[in-house]
Scaffold this motif. Sequence first.
Motif, mmCIF file in Angstrom:
data_model
loop_
_atom_site.group_PDB
_atom_site.id
_atom_site.type_symbol
_atom_site.label_atom_id
_atom_site.label_comp_id
_atom_site.label_asym_id
_atom_site.label_seq_id
_atom_site.Cartn_x
_atom_site.Cartn_y
_atom_site.Cartn_z
ATOM 1 N N ASN A 166 0.780 -1.234 0.000
ATOM 2 C CA ASN A 166 0.000 0.000 0.000
ATOM 3 C C ASN A 166 0.816 1.290 0.000
ATOM 4 O O ASN A 166 0.403 2.264 -0.603
ATOM 5 C CB ASN A 166 -0.900 0.001 1.228
ATOM 6 N N ILE A 170 -1.847 2.396 -3.189
ATOM 7 C CA ILE A 170 -3.037 3.206 -2.914
ATOM 8 C C ILE A 170 -2.889 4.063 -1.657
ATOM 9 O O ILE A 170 -3.354 5.195 -1.616
ATOM 10 C CB ILE A 170 -4.294 2.309 -2.886
ATOM 11 N N SER A 171 -2.225 3.555 -0.613
ATOM 12 C CA SER A 171 -2.043 4.401 0.577
ATOM 13 C C SER A 171 -1.173 5.613 0.266
ATOM 14 O O SER A 171 -1.377 6.694 0.815
ATOM 15 C CB SER A 171 -1.436 3.607 1.740
ATOM 16 N N ARG A 173 -1.085 7.056 -2.654
ATOM 17 C CA ARG A 173 -2.001 7.940 -3.383
ATOM 18 C C ARG A 173 -2.918 8.689 -2.390
ATOM 19 O O ARG A 173 -3.216 9.860 -2.577
ATOM 20 C CB ARG A 173 -2.846 7.124 -4.364
ATOM 21 N N HIS A 174 -3.363 7.955 -1.386
ATOM 22 C CA HIS A 174 -4.188 8.567 -0.342
ATOM 23 C C HIS A 174 -3.439 9.726 0.311
ATOM 24 O O HIS A 174 -3.979 10.826 0.456
ATOM 25 C CB HIS A 174 -4.554 7.510 0.697
ATOM 26 N N SER A 177 -3.215 12.710 -1.999
ATOM 27 C CA SER A 177 -4.456 13.428 -2.318
ATOM 28 C C SER A 177 -5.141 14.007 -1.093
ATOM 29 O O SER A 177 -5.857 15.001 -1.182
ATOM 30 C CB SER A 177 -5.427 12.502 -3.065
ATOM 31 N N ALA A 178 -4.914 13.413 0.077
ATOM 32 C CA ALA A 178 -5.656 13.846 1.265
ATOM 33 C C ALA A 178 -4.808 14.671 2.223
ATOM 34 O O ALA A 178 -5.334 15.457 2.994
ATOM 35 C CB ALA A 178 -6.231 12.635 2.000
ATOM 36 N N SER A 284 -4.264 4.918 10.655
ATOM 37 C CA SER A 284 -4.341 6.359 10.370
ATOM 38 C C SER A 284 -3.178 7.124 10.988
ATOM 39 O O SER A 284 -2.787 8.173 10.485
ATOM 40 C CB SER A 284 -5.659 6.941 10.894
ATOM 41 N N PHE A 287 -0.255 8.189 8.901
ATOM 42 C CA PHE A 287 -0.322 9.453 8.164
ATOM 43 C C PHE A 287 -0.273 10.649 9.113
ATOM 44 O O PHE A 287 0.406 11.640 8.865
ATOM 45 C CB PHE A 287 -1.625 9.563 7.362
#
Lengths: 463, 463
Positions: A166, A170-171, A173-174, A177-178, A284, A287
């Motif tokens: 990840n 996708i993580s 990418r997360h 983007s976030a 979480s 991040f």
Amino acid sequence: MADVLKYFFAPKSVCVIGASATAGKPGNVVIKNIWDLGFDGKVYLVNPRGGQIEGYKVYKSVEELPENIDQAVVTLPASLAPETVRALGKKGVKAIVLAASGFSEVDQVGEDLQYELIEAVKVSGARVLGPNTTGHVSVPSKYTSSFFPLGKIPRGSVSYITQTGNFCGISLRHIMSAENYGIARSCGLGNKVDIDECDLLEFLGRDKETKSIFLYLESIKNPKRFLRVARRVSSQKPVFLLKGGASDAGAAAAVAHTGSLAADGRVVDGAIDQSGVTRLNKYSHLFQLAKALDKQSLPRGNRVSFLSPSGAFTVCLTDICRSLDVEVPRLEERTTKRLQKYAPPFIRMRNPVDIFGSVGLVGYEKAYGDALDAVLSDRNIDAAVVIMMLTSETGIPKMDFLVDVSEKYPSKPVYVTFMGQHEHNVAAKEYLEPRGIPCYMQVEEPFEVLSILAKCRMHMRGL
Amino acid sequence: MADVLKYFFAPKSVCVIGASATAGKPGNVVIKNIWDLGFDGKVYLVNPRGGQIEGYKVYKSVEELPENIDQAVVTLPASLAPETVRALGKKGVKAIVLAASGFSEVDQVGEDLQYELIEAVKVSGARVLGPNTTGHVSVPSKYTSSFFPLGKIPRGSVSYITQTGNFCGISLRHIMSAENYGIARSCGLGNKVDIDECDLLEFLGRDKETKSIFLYLESIKNPKRFLRVARRVSSQKPVFLLKGGASDAGAAAAVAHTGSLAADGRVVDGAIDQSGVTRLNKYSHLFQLAKALDKQSLPRGNRVSFLSPSGAFTVCLTDICRSLDVEVPRLEERTTKRLQKYAPPFIRMRNPVDIFGSVGLVGYEKAYGDALDAVLSDRNIDAAVVIMMLTSETGIPKMDFLVDVSEKYPSKPVYVTFMGQHEHNVAAKEYLEPRGIPCYMQVEEPFEVLSILAKCRMHMRGL
């Protein structure tokens, strides 16, 4: 070891085995990712069909490649992995990334294949990352082996070592983007037939680009070595670990995910506890803490001051601090005197700082700006949380003052959180984070972050 | 008592004392709020200057008003409160909302004034809400006494009783802008010279519009009565309480906020523990749980199934469930057989459901839709969490199937959370929440919500 890993993280030449002209296929996405990041080394493509891909020559086999290429990214199916590794070894390739899944995480056939792969690695003389990894990322070298489409990755000081793809997929990418923070290196370990968490931790410990290290692991291959390496690294840099499979039920799920065995449970827990590494329990946090450490420093301790525009928050968040072992200490007398200057006389200023009265009298920028400066200059305070209450009616301040004041106190982190109109909060986050002020959308989050960072500081001091 | 409270929550006629023509003044905002909500009772305005406000006659004094008006909203300064209450009582007004602050929460002068006010309330015969409250909201009656600009408030089944004005002010605005759920009643208690949490809890317990009740309290006026009332109400409806000032430091902050005394600490804790009320410790839970209960039902138990597009999540979130006392049970055999139908043969389907292989084979809607239907129909499962991994490359499904499947199982709540591209997650939340599916932006949150709701169900059963 560190010398060998440079061929992964700062290669001068790479080859993509299984290169494809078909958009969306891993063998095509890898190439695009490398170009997107602006890699300036040499890239060789290999596919039995030969021909050209986007104007670049395609070699028909590993044998045709020139000698001494630094790194190979292999996107072929699992069954072809052992022979490919042997062939790459013969060519003098020093670093190999194996993307394919279908090994011990799947079934008995995959397990047998993994044993064969391990033998192949031994004779090859190359070091191998994976299999069952989405690859790795090295932003300072403008390089990635990831086959998940990533685009431009922001450069920063945070590095990840993860036993899930990840964080190169996708993580990541997360995050991009976030959140608004940057990455130095990120590496998916996969099934760890060769390179493991200790190799990478050692490398990142010495890496000048890496200021903090986050690990997600489902198993620890060699707990004794982990203890030794982690102790050394975590005395220099903040190191955080989320250990997946901490519960029996989670451990059972880990077997299905990466074939990790939980048999070493107690030994691993013991090694982690003594390693100086700070343990996390939420995904979480991988991040939220990273965001706090990319541009702001680690707080010196657990003593927080917070500016609250709501009486209820002064109460509830003081409770939260207490439960998180975060101190909300008395301010120095000169600080309270300074805070009182802009406050209505009927509000007695103290910590936490009830700021809304001052905002009513002198406006957002003066009230919040001076109060933040006051509490950051206080010797009793290690970090500050600013709670903004933004609505169209109460007005939206320019946020520069927060950046300016925060920059005056580089050793004391400042975090921002919100209550109010969602669109204003989102806009403030978008403005502040690229300027170095981490923002949190739930009012408790910055305090949870501080609590973990303060523990990390204690671990680094060996307490 | 309940009969009197109807004059607060469903008045036929109201007067605004201190009505103002100046935009932004409380005496003006109250009027606008009442009009914005579409209140269809009579509204009388009072201001010594007389004249007209927006075409409506302004009475010069309380004495000039007609008799038997149901409710008065008083936006005058604190010092005028006692005589105004007496005058309103003489006119036969039954319900009075006192907005002014400057009483016992401030200083000795304010404390003396509060004693005078209490005497005035006794002789007036009216019931009084406040002082030091931003008012209350009653959406089914299209009515509010709030002087914070609110606009249209969405109608729902959740009611709040709070010892902070926020839930008729900025926190309500936060809910309306950041979340998608509706309110039935919301009431700020302020300094509680007359009406207290027990009065309101009794009223909301009988209120057909209210399906769940959330309290934020800094003090409990009469712990014995609270225990009695809360027990009765919480056996019928979910009741949640965040008690501000739970720690000593927080209690000190509460004195500054609402003048609440913490002397009753242990007695209060004892009353709460036996009351059937479910205790919260985070302010954010006042929104996150409300969102879960406005349109979805309370789960029957703590047994969850979750659909995960990431192997790491199957591991980490199983760990989280274990730490939260949420069970991730075995699925019935027919369920796993059904799940296996769309899955790649090398993935053994079980709970948690590793769904990304199925998505690759049959697409998002069929894979997630059938799997969600399968786990919700399973007798071992009380609730489901769907984790969506949305990126432009992997494609964005139409989200209707989630709404459709969820509606088939009205007794089993479904929550959605995300990993992936932020803009897609935000869009999915905006689509799903108004259609009754609560979405959570952090992957652990739906499990925390479930954990608290399962405890609430146990409390309601008297366990």
